[in-house]
Design a protein around this motif. Structure first.
Motif, PDB file in Angstrom:
ATOM      1  N   PHE A   1      17.135  36.902  31.328  1.00  0.00           N
ATOM      2  CA  PHE A   1      16.493  35.595  31.226  1.00  0.00           C
ATOM      3  C   PHE A   1      15.378  35.567  30.190  1.00  0.00           C
ATOM      4  O   PHE A   1      15.035  34.516  29.688  1.00  0.00           O
ATOM      5  N   ARG A   2      14.795  36.718  29.864  1.00  0.00           N
ATOM      6  CA  ARG A   2      13.692  36.761  28.913  1.00  0.00           C
ATOM      7  C   ARG A   2      14.048  37.665  27.733  1.00  0.00           C
ATOM      8  O   ARG A   2      13.224  38.400  27.238  1.00  0.00           O
ATOM      9  N   ARG A   3      15.264  37.597  27.296  1.00  0.00           N
ATOM     10  CA  ARG A   3      15.779  38.524  26.302  1.00  0.00           C
ATOM     11  C   ARG A   3      14.982  38.538  25.005  1.00  0.00           C
ATOM     12  O   ARG A   3      14.641  39.585  24.484  1.00  0.00           O
TER      13      ARG A   3
ATOM     14  N   VAL B   1      13.989  42.772  38.815  1.00  0.00           N
ATOM     15  CA  VAL B   1      13.049  42.884  37.696  1.00  0.00           C
ATOM     16  C   VAL B   1      13.793  43.193  36.400  1.00  0.00           C
ATOM     17  O   VAL B   1      13.537  42.578  35.355  1.00  0.00           O
ATOM     18  N   VAL B   2      14.721  44.120  36.459  1.00  0.00           N
ATOM     19  CA  VAL B   2      15.471  44.503  35.263  1.00  0.00           C
ATOM     20  C   VAL B   2      16.319  43.340  34.760  1.00  0.00           C
ATOM     21  O   VAL B   2      16.355  43.058  33.553  1.00  0.00           O
ATOM     22  N   LEU B   3      17.009  42.651  35.665  1.00  0.00           N
ATOM     23  CA  LEU B   3      17.825  41.509  35.243  1.00  0.00           C
ATOM     24  C   LEU B   3      16.981  40.383  34.663  1.00  0.00           C
ATOM     25  O   LEU B   3      17.368  39.752  33.684  1.00  0.00           O
ATOM     26  N   THR B   4      15.819  40.151  35.271  1.00  0.00           N
ATOM     27  CA  THR B   4      14.939  39.107  34.740  1.00  0.00           C
ATOM     28  C   THR B   4      14.482  39.461  33.332  1.00  0.00           C
ATOM     29  O   THR B   4      14.471  38.613  32.436  1.00  0.00           O
ATOM     30  N   ARG B   5      14.142  40.695  33.115  1.00  0.00           N
ATOM     31  CA  ARG B   5      13.647  41.116  31.796  1.00  0.00           C
ATOM     32  C   ARG B   5      14.761  41.108  30.751  1.00  0.00           C
ATOM     33  O   ARG B   5      14.565  40.662  29.630  1.00  0.00           O
TER      34      ARG B   5
ATOM     35  N   GLY C   1       3.976  38.809  26.940  1.00  0.00           N
ATOM     36  CA  GLY C   1       2.977  37.777  27.170  1.00  0.00           C
ATOM     37  C   GLY C   1       3.490  36.360  27.034  1.00  0.00           C
ATOM     38  O   GLY C   1       2.784  35.414  27.384  1.00  0.00           O
ATOM     39  N   GLU C   2       4.680  36.148  26.529  1.00  0.00           N
ATOM     40  CA  GLU C   2       5.211  34.791  26.347  1.00  0.00           C
ATOM     41  C   GLU C   2       5.650  34.179  27.658  1.00  0.00           C
ATOM     42  O   GLU C   2       6.112  34.858  28.545  1.00  0.00           O
TER      43      GLU C   2
END
Length: 56
Positions: free
Chosen positions: A47-49, A40-44, A54-55
């Motif tokens: 990848f979604r920096r 979860v932390v890596l994804t946030r 909501g995007e």
């Protein structure tokens, strides 16, 4: 002991197996929760920096 008598079964073997199983199960559960949290932390953060929550 004679005449086919035996000692009373105390259930200590079953309790030992249950205790070891619960300890190992909790350790594996904690490891799995850690892996999910890292994902979860890596994804946030990776990848979604530059996106808000909501995007897409």
């Amino acid at each position: 002991m004679s005449d086919g008598q035996q000692l009373a079964a105390t259930g200590a073997g079953g309790l030992t197996i249950a205790g070891v199983t619960i300890y190992i199960g909790l350790w594996i559960l904690a490891a799995a929760a850690g892996v999910v949290l890292v994902g979860v932390v890596l994804t946030r953060w990776r990848f979604r920096r530059h996106r808000s929550v909501g995007e897409v």
